[in-house]
Design an enzyme around this catalytic site. Structure first.
Site, PDB file in Angstrom:
ATOM      1  N   PHE A   1       0.810  -1.220   0.000  1.00  0.00           N
ATOM      2  CA  PHE A   1       0.000   0.000   0.000  1.00  0.00           C
ATOM      3  C   PHE A   1       0.840   1.266   0.000  1.00  0.00           C
ATOM      4  O   PHE A   1       0.337   2.327  -0.364  1.00  0.00           O
ATOM      5  CB  PHE A   1      -0.882   0.057   1.263  1.00  0.00           C
ATOM      6  CG  PHE A   1      -1.864  -1.068   1.379  1.00  0.00           C
ATOM      7  CD1 PHE A   1      -3.100  -0.990   0.768  1.00  0.00           C
ATOM      8  CD2 PHE A   1      -1.547  -2.218   2.090  1.00  0.00           C
ATOM      9  CE1 PHE A   1      -4.007  -2.031   0.871  1.00  0.00           C
ATOM     10  CE2 PHE A   1      -2.449  -3.264   2.189  1.00  0.00           C
ATOM     11  CZ  PHE A   1      -3.683  -3.164   1.583  1.00  0.00           C
TER      12      PHE A   1
ATOM     13  N   ASN B   1       9.281   8.116  -5.367  1.00  0.00           N
ATOM     14  CA  ASN B   1       8.828   7.364  -4.188  1.00  0.00           C
ATOM     15  C   ASN B   1       8.056   6.102  -4.594  1.00  0.00           C
ATOM     16  O   ASN B   1       8.342   5.000  -4.114  1.00  0.00           O
ATOM     17  CB  ASN B   1       7.929   8.263  -3.337  1.00  0.00           C
ATOM     18  CG  ASN B   1       7.518   7.575  -2.048  1.00  0.00           C
ATOM     19  OD1 ASN B   1       8.338   7.321  -1.183  1.00  0.00           O
ATOM     20  ND2 ASN B   1       6.247   7.240  -1.941  1.00  0.00           N
TER      21      ASN B   1
ATOM     22  N   TYR C   1       0.223  10.457 -10.477  1.00  0.00           N
ATOM     23  CA  TYR C   1      -0.140   9.392  -9.533  1.00  0.00           C
ATOM     24  C   TYR C   1      -0.602   8.147 -10.301  1.00  0.00           C
ATOM     25  O   TYR C   1      -0.095   7.035 -10.088  1.00  0.00           O
ATOM     26  CB  TYR C   1      -1.241   9.908  -8.586  1.00  0.00           C
ATOM     27  CG  TYR C   1      -1.881   8.822  -7.760  1.00  0.00           C
ATOM     28  CD1 TYR C   1      -1.135   8.117  -6.834  1.00  0.00           C
ATOM     29  CD2 TYR C   1      -3.235   8.512  -7.917  1.00  0.00           C
ATOM     30  CE1 TYR C   1      -1.727   7.112  -6.071  1.00  0.00           C
ATOM     31  CE2 TYR C   1      -3.829   7.521  -7.168  1.00  0.00           C
ATOM     32  CZ  TYR C   1      -3.069   6.813  -6.249  1.00  0.00           C
ATOM     33  OH  TYR C   1      -3.655   5.819  -5.507  1.00  0.00           O
TER      34      TYR C   1
END
Ligand code: UDP
Length: 325
Positions: free
Chosen positions: A72, A91, A140
């Site tokens: 997650f 990231n 994203y």
């Protein structure tokens, strides 16, 4: 089974960890607490406060034995991803690479991936199926889609079994774990805050969309139903299944419908004003989750918008300022 949950201090990761424990699994959590909360990690869980980008530390986590990984941990704010794509690519993608390297090294073959409806971008038609066009409109969504593709390559290369679960709008709470983003950008917590006067009136992002009341329609899926899908998904992975599944409620609710439902649940007026559209918001995002129902035998237990909001509200009453850490 021994399950490693990355991002287990975050919203969906903490609820899934809770369900895994209840099911009798042994759970370890990796989280750097950049957006998660230490308090959201159950004391029965072995907690590794490390960053996934620290590859040596990640490899060490696998020393204690891991059967499957639920991943997650990621940055997940759409607007921020557009403004700072390098932060997201670095990231999210490097974190996944590091984790997968650790898995390959340790011989762990089962990977459950927290993906998103953002991989579809602006849909050509609804409901969205897994075969719909993949065209993210923000960084994203691009990072999540890239990781899905990386997983397919790892399957070919070294036999990884992976299940990518594309969530629509996760909402609600369990009894003990809920949504605490800082800053909060999601509709349901914001509507509740407005209802109780914890913040000023809610801005509804546009009412000139081609929908029944002009406001955007989204597919709000209870986080407890998401957690159940993860339990089923792990069983499926162990059977050798790899694939991609949508997880949604099967029906959509407009922003104004969410506001009315929140008024009914709280007994309070929700102060709001109609504001400008938010960039990148498609009019309607509703999933077909038939494939998940067929493959996992998944059934939603909490599809009503009022019960979703009620659980979010109860959690917030239990944790009025959110988590303390
Ligand atoms: N929304 C809104 N006002 C807000 C926050 C969200 O009108 O302050 C709308 C947003 O435009 C979208 C829906 O609520 O149509 C859900 O937004 P959220 O950010 O919760 O999730 P998203 O659909 O972006 O993943």
């Amino acid at each position: 089974m021994k399950i490693l949950v990355t991002g287990g201090a975050g919203y969906i990761g903490s609820v899934v960890s809770e369900y895994l424990l209840e099911e009798g699994h042994e759970v370890a959590v990796v989280d750097n607490l950049s957006t998660g909360h230490a308090e959201a990690v159950d004391p029965r869980i072995r907690f590794h406060k490390i960053d996934l980008l620290d590859r040596a530390a990640v490899v060490k986590v696998f020393d204690s034995g891991v059967d499957a990984v639920c991943h997650f941990a990621a940055f997940s704010q759409v607007g921020e991803s557009v403004a700072d794509p390098l932060k997201y690519w670095h990231n999210n993608v490097s974190g996944a690479l590091s984790l997968l390297s650790g898995m390959k090294y340790a011989g762990v073959r089962h990977f459950l991936f927290s993906s998103t409806a953002a991989v579809y971008g602006e849909p050509e038609s609804t409901p969205i199926t897994e075969e719909s066009r993949l065209a993210p409109v923000n960084a994203y969504g691009n990072t999540k889609l890239s990781i899905e593709r990386l997983l397919a390559d790892c399957r070919k290369g070294w036999g990884l079994n992976s299940l990518s679960l594309r969530y629509f709008n996760a909402a609600g709470a369990s009894d003990i774990h809920g949504e605490d983003h800082r800053p909060e950008t999601h509709l349901i917590p914001l509507v509740l805050d407005a209802a109780y006067g914890r913040r000023g009136e809610l801005a509804v992002f546009g009412n000139d969309y081609p929908t029944s009341d002009g406001t955007c329609v989204r597919d709000y899926i209870h986080v407890k139903d998401l957690a159940t899908a993860h339990l089923l998904g792990i069983d499926k992975l162990v059977e050798g299944y790899s694939g991609v599944l949508n997880l949604g409620n099967g029906r959509g609710f407009s922003v104004l419908e969410v506001i009315s439902a929140a008024s009914r649940v709280t007994g309070k007026e929700v102060p709001f004003r109609i504001g400008a559209r938010r960039d990148g918001d498609p009019a309607v995002l509703v999933a077909s989750s038939e494939k998940a129902e067929d493959i996992l035998g998944w059934k939603r237990e909490y599809p009503g918008i009022e019960e979703i909001i009620e659980d979010a509200d109860s959690w917030r009453k239990r944790f009025p300022g959110g988590y303390s850490s």
